[in-house]
Design a protein around this motif. Sequence first.
Motif, mmCIF file in Angstrom:
data_model
loop_
_atom_site.group_PDB
_atom_site.id
_atom_site.type_symbol
_atom_site.label_atom_id
_atom_site.label_comp_id
_atom_site.label_asym_id
_atom_site.label_seq_id
_atom_site.Cartn_x
_atom_site.Cartn_y
_atom_site.Cartn_z
ATOM 1 N N GLU A 154 0.830 -1.203 0.000
ATOM 2 C CA GLU A 154 0.000 0.000 0.000
ATOM 3 C C GLU A 154 0.871 1.262 0.000
ATOM 4 O O GLU A 154 0.562 2.239 -0.679
ATOM 5 C CB GLU A 154 -0.961 -0.002 1.192
ATOM 6 C CG GLU A 154 -2.058 -1.044 1.058
ATOM 7 C CD GLU A 154 -2.819 -0.938 -0.261
ATOM 8 O OE1 GLU A 154 -3.230 0.171 -0.661
ATOM 9 O OE2 GLU A 154 -2.999 -1.992 -0.919
ATOM 10 N N HIS A 155 1.964 1.228 0.762
ATOM 11 C CA HIS A 155 2.903 2.351 0.788
ATOM 12 C C HIS A 155 3.496 2.553 -0.612
ATOM 13 O O HIS A 155 3.601 3.692 -1.084
ATOM 14 C CB HIS A 155 4.012 2.068 1.818
ATOM 15 C CG HIS A 155 5.047 3.122 1.896
ATOM 16 N ND1 HIS A 155 4.880 4.283 2.630
ATOM 17 C CD2 HIS A 155 6.285 3.208 1.325
ATOM 18 C CE1 HIS A 155 5.961 5.029 2.514
ATOM 19 N NE2 HIS A 155 6.830 4.406 1.730
ATOM 20 N N GLY A 156 3.882 1.466 -1.249
ATOM 21 C CA GLY A 156 4.428 1.551 -2.600
ATOM 22 C C GLY A 156 3.440 2.159 -3.576
ATOM 23 O O GLY A 156 3.802 3.026 -4.378
ATOM 24 N N ARG A 157 2.205 1.723 -3.501
ATOM 25 C CA ARG A 157 1.174 2.266 -4.396
ATOM 26 C C ARG A 157 0.966 3.756 -4.141
ATOM 27 O O ARG A 157 0.839 4.543 -5.075
ATOM 28 C CB ARG A 157 -0.137 1.509 -4.203
ATOM 29 C CG ARG A 157 -0.104 0.113 -4.775
ATOM 30 C CD ARG A 157 -1.374 -0.652 -4.472
ATOM 31 N NE ARG A 157 -1.325 -1.984 -5.068
ATOM 32 C CZ ARG A 157 -1.920 -3.042 -4.558
ATOM 33 N NH1 ARG A 157 -2.623 -2.942 -3.432
ATOM 34 N NH2 ARG A 157 -1.818 -4.213 -5.165
ATOM 35 N N THR A 166 8.299 0.900 -6.732
ATOM 36 C CA THR A 166 8.296 -0.481 -7.187
ATOM 37 C C THR A 166 9.364 -1.244 -6.419
ATOM 38 O O THR A 166 10.352 -0.667 -5.957
ATOM 39 C CB THR A 166 8.552 -0.597 -8.701
ATOM 40 O OG1 THR A 166 9.771 0.056 -9.024
ATOM 41 C CG2 THR A 166 7.401 -0.008 -9.506
ATOM 42 N N PHE A 167 9.132 -2.548 -6.290
ATOM 43 C CA PHE A 167 9.984 -3.398 -5.471
ATOM 44 C C PHE A 167 10.465 -4.616 -6.258
ATOM 45 O O PHE A 167 9.742 -5.150 -7.096
ATOM 46 C CB PHE A 167 9.213 -3.903 -4.246
ATOM 47 C CG PHE A 167 8.593 -2.815 -3.423
ATOM 48 C CD1 PHE A 167 9.374 -1.954 -2.670
ATOM 49 C CD2 PHE A 167 7.215 -2.637 -3.401
ATOM 50 C CE1 PHE A 167 8.813 -0.947 -1.908
ATOM 51 C CE2 PHE A 167 6.639 -1.640 -2.641
ATOM 52 C CZ PHE A 167 7.427 -0.790 -1.890
ATOM 53 N N THR A 168 11.669 -5.037 -5.939
ATOM 54 C CA THR A 168 12.187 -6.314 -6.408
ATOM 55 C C THR A 168 12.474 -7.143 -5.161
ATOM 56 O O THR A 168 13.357 -6.781 -4.377
ATOM 57 C CB THR A 168 13.490 -6.137 -7.224
ATOM 58 O OG1 THR A 168 13.196 -5.379 -8.385
ATOM 59 C CG2 THR A 168 14.059 -7.491 -7.627
ATOM 60 N N PRO A 169 11.735 -8.214 -4.943
ATOM 61 C CA PRO A 169 12.003 -9.033 -3.767
ATOM 62 C C PRO A 169 13.284 -9.843 -3.949
ATOM 63 O O PRO A 169 13.458 -10.511 -4.958
ATOM 64 C CB PRO A 169 10.771 -9.931 -3.669
ATOM 65 C CG PRO A 169 10.197 -9.971 -5.039
ATOM 66 C CD PRO A 169 10.578 -8.686 -5.703
ATOM 67 N N ALA A 222 8.503 -15.233 -1.494
ATOM 68 C CA ALA A 222 7.375 -16.141 -1.227
ATOM 69 C C ALA A 222 6.087 -15.355 -1.025
ATOM 70 O O ALA A 222 5.025 -15.751 -1.519
ATOM 71 C CB ALA A 222 7.678 -17.005 -0.008
ATOM 72 N N TRP A 223 6.154 -14.232 -0.319
ATOM 73 C CA TRP A 223 4.942 -13.443 -0.066
ATOM 74 C C TRP A 223 4.357 -12.933 -1.377
ATOM 75 O O TRP A 223 3.150 -13.037 -1.599
ATOM 76 C CB TRP A 223 5.238 -12.278 0.887
ATOM 77 C CG TRP A 223 3.993 -11.613 1.358
ATOM 78 C CD1 TRP A 223 3.255 -11.928 2.459
ATOM 79 C CD2 TRP A 223 3.297 -10.535 0.700
ATOM 80 N NE1 TRP A 223 2.147 -11.101 2.535
ATOM 81 C CE2 TRP A 223 2.154 -10.241 1.471
ATOM 82 C CE3 TRP A 223 3.540 -9.802 -0.451
ATOM 83 C CZ2 TRP A 223 1.256 -9.249 1.133
ATOM 84 C CZ3 TRP A 223 2.630 -8.800 -0.803
ATOM 85 C CH2 TRP A 223 1.507 -8.530 -0.018
ATOM 86 N N PHE A 224 5.183 -12.379 -2.245
ATOM 87 C CA PHE A 224 4.673 -11.873 -3.525
ATOM 88 C C PHE A 224 4.130 -13.001 -4.399
ATOM 89 O O PHE A 224 3.150 -12.802 -5.124
ATOM 90 C CB PHE A 224 5.747 -11.062 -4.261
ATOM 91 C CG PHE A 224 5.843 -9.638 -3.787
ATOM 92 C CD1 PHE A 224 4.869 -8.710 -4.097
ATOM 93 C CD2 PHE A 224 6.918 -9.222 -3.018
ATOM 94 C CE1 PHE A 224 4.942 -7.394 -3.651
ATOM 95 C CE2 PHE A 224 7.021 -7.915 -2.573
ATOM 96 C CZ PHE A 224 6.023 -6.994 -2.892
ATOM 97 N N ASP A 246 -2.091 -10.289 -6.491
ATOM 98 C CA ASP A 246 -2.775 -9.007 -6.528
ATOM 99 C C ASP A 246 -1.826 -7.846 -6.238
ATOM 100 O O ASP A 246 -2.184 -6.684 -6.465
ATOM 101 C CB ASP A 246 -3.941 -8.996 -5.541
ATOM 102 C CG ASP A 246 -3.496 -9.318 -4.119
ATOM 103 O OD1 ASP A 246 -2.799 -10.337 -3.923
ATOM 104 O OD2 ASP A 246 -3.859 -8.557 -3.197
ATOM 105 N N ALA A 247 -0.622 -8.141 -5.772
ATOM 106 C CA ALA A 247 0.381 -7.105 -5.480
ATOM 107 C C ALA A 247 1.398 -6.966 -6.606
ATOM 108 O O ALA A 247 2.365 -6.226 -6.480
ATOM 109 C CB ALA A 247 1.091 -7.420 -4.173
ATOM 110 N N ALA A 248 1.172 -7.642 -7.722
ATOM 111 C CA ALA A 248 2.133 -7.642 -8.836
ATOM 112 C C ALA A 248 2.356 -6.247 -9.424
ATOM 113 O O ALA A 248 3.409 -5.998 -10.015
ATOM 114 C CB ALA A 248 1.674 -8.607 -9.929
#
Length: 93
Positions: free
Chosen positions: A62-65, A70-73, A80-82, A87-89
């Motif tokens: 939500e913070h990213g949005r 954007t994030f790279t895990p 694993a979470w992503f 829906d967080a893609a």
Amino acid sequence: MSAIGPLVDLAEAKRFVQPFEGGAVVCDYAVSADVHALLHVEADPALRGTGAAGKFMAALVEHGRAHGLTFTPVCSYAIAWFRRHPDAADVVA
């Protein structure tokens, strides 16, 4: 497990932090070309197994949005979470 405060970006330390009852969940990151590489997600020992890390990740998305991030895990937990939350893609680089 409920957060007792908002997720905060400690930009100088390159760390996201969110307090929960009994401790905090943190994520260290690196930034390259405006992409935040999520290097390590960790919950305080008292929070492990409570779902706090998952709530932290949802707050991070939500913070990213809200901030156009954007994030790279990189961390195995974040990867694993992503995978479990397609829906967080939209925030994954």
